[in-house]
Enzyme design. Structure first.
Site, PDB file in Angstrom:
ATOM      1  N   LYS A 254      35.410  27.760  34.414  1.00 19.36           N
ATOM      2  CA  LYS A 254      36.338  28.937  35.213  1.00 19.36           C
ATOM      3  C   LYS A 254      35.093  30.167  34.703  1.00 19.36           C
ATOM      4  O   LYS A 254      33.973  30.317  33.335  1.00 19.36           O
ATOM      5  CB  LYS A 254      37.227  29.388  34.021  1.00 19.36           C
ATOM      6  CG  LYS A 254      37.325  31.214  33.555  1.00 19.36           C
ATOM      7  CD  LYS A 254      38.286  31.238  32.933  1.00 19.36           C
ATOM      8  CE  LYS A 254      38.900  32.921  32.947  1.00 19.36           C
ATOM      9  NZ  LYS A 254      38.064  33.955  33.763  1.00 19.36           N
ATOM     10  N   ARG A 259      36.475  38.201  41.275  1.00 17.70           N
ATOM     11  CA  ARG A 259      37.439  37.295  42.370  1.00 17.70           C
ATOM     12  C   ARG A 259      36.992  37.928  43.664  1.00 17.70           C
ATOM     13  O   ARG A 259      37.435  39.247  44.194  1.00 17.70           O
ATOM     14  CB  ARG A 259      38.375  37.789  41.723  1.00 17.70           C
ATOM     15  CG  ARG A 259      39.252  37.052  42.313  1.00 17.70           C
ATOM     16  CD  ARG A 259      39.568  35.429  41.935  1.00 17.70           C
ATOM     17  NE  ARG A 259      40.970  34.949  42.260  1.00 17.70           N
ATOM     18  CZ  ARG A 259      42.522  34.854  41.761  1.00 17.70           C
ATOM     19  NH1 ARG A 259      42.234  35.560  40.657  1.00 17.70           N
ATOM     20  NH2 ARG A 259      43.510  34.256  42.315  1.00 17.70           N
ATOM     21  N   ARG A 274      39.552  41.634  44.042  1.00 16.20           N
ATOM     22  CA  ARG A 274      40.818  42.232  43.363  1.00 16.20           C
ATOM     23  C   ARG A 274      41.987  43.243  43.574  1.00 16.20           C
ATOM     24  O   ARG A 274      42.908  42.869  43.782  1.00 16.20           O
ATOM     25  CB  ARG A 274      40.788  41.162  41.856  1.00 16.20           C
ATOM     26  CG  ARG A 274      42.094  40.297  41.682  1.00 16.20           C
ATOM     27  CD  ARG A 274      41.868  40.386  40.270  1.00 16.20           C
ATOM     28  NE  ARG A 274      43.185  41.214  39.009  1.00 16.20           N
ATOM     29  CZ  ARG A 274      42.663  40.791  37.700  1.00 16.20           C
ATOM     30  NH1 ARG A 274      41.571  39.700  37.252  1.00 16.20           N
ATOM     31  NH2 ARG A 274      43.473  41.677  37.013  1.00 16.20           N
ATOM     32  N   GLU A 304      35.481  32.793  43.673  1.00 16.65           N
ATOM     33  CA  GLU A 304      34.716  33.546  42.539  1.00 16.65           C
ATOM     34  C   GLU A 304      33.081  34.327  43.123  1.00 16.65           C
ATOM     35  O   GLU A 304      32.815  33.000  43.493  1.00 16.65           O
ATOM     36  CB  GLU A 304      34.627  32.609  40.936  1.00 16.65           C
ATOM     37  CG  GLU A 304      34.346  33.931  39.424  1.00 16.65           C
ATOM     38  CD  GLU A 304      35.532  34.335  39.242  1.00 16.65           C
ATOM     39  OE1 GLU A 304      36.797  34.613  39.858  1.00 16.65           O
ATOM     40  OE2 GLU A 304      34.853  35.727  38.399  1.00 16.65           O
TER      41      GLU A 304
HETATM   42  N1  ATP Z   1      38.123  27.957  38.886  1.00 17.50           N
HETATM   43  C1  ATP Z   1      38.852  28.636  39.135  1.00 17.50           C
HETATM   44  N2  ATP Z   1      40.041  28.716  39.718  1.00 17.50           N
HETATM   45  C2  ATP Z   1      40.348  30.325  39.555  1.00 17.50           C
HETATM   46  N3  ATP Z   1      39.938  30.859  39.071  1.00 17.50           N
HETATM   47  C3  ATP Z   1      38.768  30.990  38.600  1.00 17.50           C
HETATM   48  C4  ATP Z   1      38.216  29.676  38.863  1.00 17.50           C
HETATM   49  N4  ATP Z   1      36.861  30.442  38.466  1.00 17.50           N
HETATM   50  C5  ATP Z   1      37.198  31.698  37.664  1.00 17.50           C
HETATM   51  N5  ATP Z   1      37.679  32.437  38.697  1.00 17.50           N
HETATM   52  C6  ATP Z   1      38.299  33.542  38.318  1.00 17.50           C
HETATM   53  O1  ATP Z   1      39.036  33.801  36.703  1.00 17.50           O
HETATM   54  C7  ATP Z   1      40.295  34.102  36.476  1.00 17.50           C
HETATM   55  C8  ATP Z   1      41.295  34.104  36.082  1.00 17.50           C
HETATM   56  O2  ATP Z   1      41.761  34.653  34.940  1.00 17.50           O
HETATM   57  P1  ATP Z   1      42.890  35.937  35.148  1.00 17.50           P
HETATM   58  O3  ATP Z   1      43.752  35.779  36.028  1.00 17.50           O
HETATM   59  O4  ATP Z   1      43.386  36.124  33.776  1.00 17.50           O
HETATM   60  O5  ATP Z   1      41.608  37.293  35.412  1.00 17.50           O
HETATM   61  P2  ATP Z   1      41.551  38.281  34.874  1.00 17.50           P
HETATM   62  O6  ATP Z   1      42.718  39.321  34.066  1.00 17.50           O
HETATM   63  O7  ATP Z   1      39.979  39.102  35.719  1.00 17.50           O
HETATM   64  O8  ATP Z   1      41.133  37.575  33.558  1.00 17.50           O
HETATM   65  P3  ATP Z   1      39.320  37.264  32.791  1.00 17.50           P
HETATM   66  O9  ATP Z   1      38.776  38.669  32.387  1.00 17.50           O
HETATM   67  O10 ATP Z   1      39.977  36.604  32.040  1.00 17.50           O
HETATM   68  O11 ATP Z   1      38.605  36.821  34.266  1.00 17.50           O
HETATM   69  C9  ATP Z   1      40.487  34.881  38.221  1.00 17.50           C
HETATM   70  O12 ATP Z   1      40.900  36.037  38.413  1.00 17.50           O
HETATM   71  C10 ATP Z   1      39.013  34.676  38.414  1.00 17.50           C
HETATM   72  O13 ATP Z   1      38.486  35.362  39.205  1.00 17.50           O
END
Ligand code: ATP
Length: 572
Positions: A254, A259, A274, A304
């Site tokens: 992660k 994003r 996003r 990302e």
């Molecule tokens: N390998 C990966 N595959 C998918 N998402 C990833 C990856 N590496 C990082 N990410 C990030 O992790 C996020 C997934 O968590 P979530 O959809 O809950 O986003 P969030 O609300 O911004 O949470 P967080 O603050 O935990 O990133 C994705 O939006 C992306 O930006």
């Protein structure tokens, strides 16, 4: 359609808190809207642009007040007094039209088209004298408005409509107005919205072609798709069990960055966040990296964007920069090339959503193969202002043998990333959804992204600074923000000074040292726990919230939802 008809819709929406009633009011308006349908889908929410269009009108309350005074001739101190009493410049405008002494131009009728087009035009005024032109244009609308019309024109201009119509209401209303309104119809509308991000397109398609035409709406290049979101895994074992399909789970770093959705069409490359914001201009290095690496003619990738320290970017052991550093690049409008060398980035691509045909309904494993096939080789190069480009390393494990995933989790954390993503290999891409087939594993109690809705000047040393920030989460049901607590620690003086300036520019009303602000600024906060509370209208209070950073990449509707706070509360 006359604006008075829309005023009636707003009045009816304001007078009910039932979501079903709101849906029916909106559905009725849609069904009767004829050629105005595309305008109404945004106007009923008090907006002027669809979600993916981030244009702003550039209208402050000061400027709006000036327009109201010019149009009505009402005395400034009395209008200000009304504004202070009600906290709503819209109400003050209605009063000014009624009592202003200027003759309303009864010969002209305010139509929905005129309000919508007239207000939208404000976003296009640029350069010298643009403020004056905005005042004139807004005054022009107010001068032909009835008091009630003026109230809603002003609220729309300021983005303060707050009639409690969320995206869910628009979706359901389209299903009721043009389809049979049942669950299948709602799903069809929702799906069409997720791939187009544009209710105007969805509503017109449903009206003109029904369910079949909706099903044909598809991903289109350069029209960003909502990102698929992850749910939180409580532990590696639980995450692996939840994401497994036929005993297999994909796992990846992660990465800790922003994003990014990359659209490639021939020679054109565009990047979207996003929030669906177009950030192509801020990342010319990423555009060049894509141009060098990609072989597919047409494609949409999900990934990302991570910033690394310049000293480590070219090595094997890169150190990510903190999110705030990287977000400087998103905000940057000048000197982008210099900034790109100060904060070099790598795009870690992990998904392919389109490669000439839509891949949303294909399984994740297949989409990854398409991703690999879209590139010749992806050699990171950092000279010459070219960013790095990498495909996320992915592997699969069985939940019965979690060790390799546990090892990668450790490694990701050691290298300064956030944790691990666990992916169901069979999962289709569900735009905009948090689904249990995409999970994230992170070590801490998860921070929340919350919106600043009010702020108070501190006492003592920081008395010049807005040091007490009232935070709210987003109630998606009613499209309202609900307060969840008050923040007063975690920021440096510099950070707080920057926040104070920003919040002051968003101020709407004041009561002594307390300032209400337009809900624009999203903060990431950590906290000890969530308590139930009668002090805030969410029913919750964050205990000991601490500032972690500003989420420039998120808008108020992207803040964490009340639903999420509910479930975090339950999970404690
Ligand atoms: N390998 C990966 N595959 C998918 N998402 C990833 C990856 N590496 C990082 N990410 C990030 O992790 C996020 C997934 O968590 P979530 O959809 O809950 O986003 P969030 O609300 O911004 O949470 P967080 O603050 O935990 O990133 C994705 O939006 C992306 O930006």
């Amino acid at each position: 359609m006359e604006h008075t008809a829309l005023v009636d819709v707003y009045d009816r929406l304001s007078s009910t808190s039932s979501n079903n009633e709101k849906r029916d009011v909106v559905a009725e308006a849609f069904a009767e809207s004829d050629a105005h349908l595309w305008r109404l889908v945004v106007l009923v929410r008090g907006r002027l642009f669809p979600a993916h269009d981030r244009r702003e009108l550039g209208v402050s309350s000061r400027l709006t007040l000036e327009a109201v005074l010019t149009a009505t001739g009402a005395p400034e101190d009395e209008v200000r007094e009304r504004w202070r009493q009600t906290g709503d410049l819209g109400d003050a405008a209605a009063w000014a039209v009624e009592n202003g002494g200027q003759q309303t131009l009864f010969s002209e009728t305010l139509t929905v088209g005129r309000v919508h087009d007239g207000l939208r035009e404000l976003a296009d005024f640029e350069g010298d004298g643009s403020q004056g032109r905005r005042v004139d244009a807004l005054a022009g609308l107010v001068s032909v408005a009835t008091p009630d019309e003026a109230r809603y024109v002003v609220r729309t201009a300021l983005g303060h409509m707050r009639v409690g119509v969320g995206e869910g209401t628009i979706r359901d209303a389209i299903a009721v107005a043009f389809l049979d309104g049942g669950d299948d119809a709602v799903s069809a509308v929702e799906r069409a919205y997720q791939v187009t991000n544009d209710f105007a397109v969805v509503a017109e398609t449903a009206r003109d072609g029904g369910r079949d035409a909706l099903a044909e709406l598809d991903v289109e290049l350069f029209r960003p798709i909502q990102s698929m979101l992850a749910e939180k895994a409580e532990s590696l074992a639980e995450g692996l069990a939840d994401a497994a399909a036929d005993g297999r789970v994909r796992y990846e770093y992660k990465y800790d960055g922003i994003r990014i959705q990359v659209h490639v069409g021939g020679d054109d490359v565009r990047l979207f966040t996003r929030r669906l914001e177009d950030v192509t201009a801020q990342f010319p290095d990423v555009v060049r990296a894509m141009e060098r690496g990609v072989t597919a003619e047409n494609a949409i990738f999900d990934g990302e964007l991570v910033g690394y320290t310049p000293e480590t970017i070219a090595g094997d052991d890169r150190t990510p920069v903190v999110f705030q550093e990287l977000s400087r690049r998103v905000k940057r409008e000048s000197d982008v090339e210099a900034t790109s060398r100060e904060i070099p980035v790598v795009v870690h691509l992990f998904d392919c959503l389109y490669d000439g045909e839509t891949l949303l309904d294909d399984p994740a494993a297949e989409r990854y193969e398409r991703l690999v096939a879209a590139f010749d080789s992806v050699e990171p190069e950092f000279d010459d202002g070219v960013a790095g480009l990498e495909l996320a390393t992915t592997a699969t494990v069985s939940p019965d043998d979690p060790d390799p995933a546990a090892a990668l989790y450790e490694e990701a954390l050691e290298r300064g990333h956030e944790g691990l993503m666990l992916k169901n290999p069979d999962a289709t891409y569900q735009p905009g959804r948090r689904v249990g087939r995409l999970l994230k594993l992170k070590p801490t109690m998860e921070p929340l992204d919350v919106v600043v809705v009010r702020a108070k000047y501190s006492e003592g040393r920081r008395s010049e600074l807005l040091g007490r920030l009232y935070l709210a989460c987003y109630d998606a049901q009613s499209d309202e923000l609900r307060e969840v607590g008050r923040l007063s620690t975690g920021y440096t003086d510099d950070e707080l000074r920057a926040l104070t300036d920003r919040l002051e520019s968003l101020a709407t009303t004041r009561d002594g040292r307390l300032v209400e602000v337009d809900p624009e600024v999203v903060l990431e906060v950590e906290y000890e726990e969530i308590q139930s509370s009668t002090e805030y209208d969410s029913g919750y209070a964050l205990r000991f919230p601490r500032f972690l950073g500003v989420r420039e990449d998120l808008g108020p509707a992207d803040a964490d939802t009340l639903e999420r706070v509910d479930s975090l509360f339950d999970a404690q």
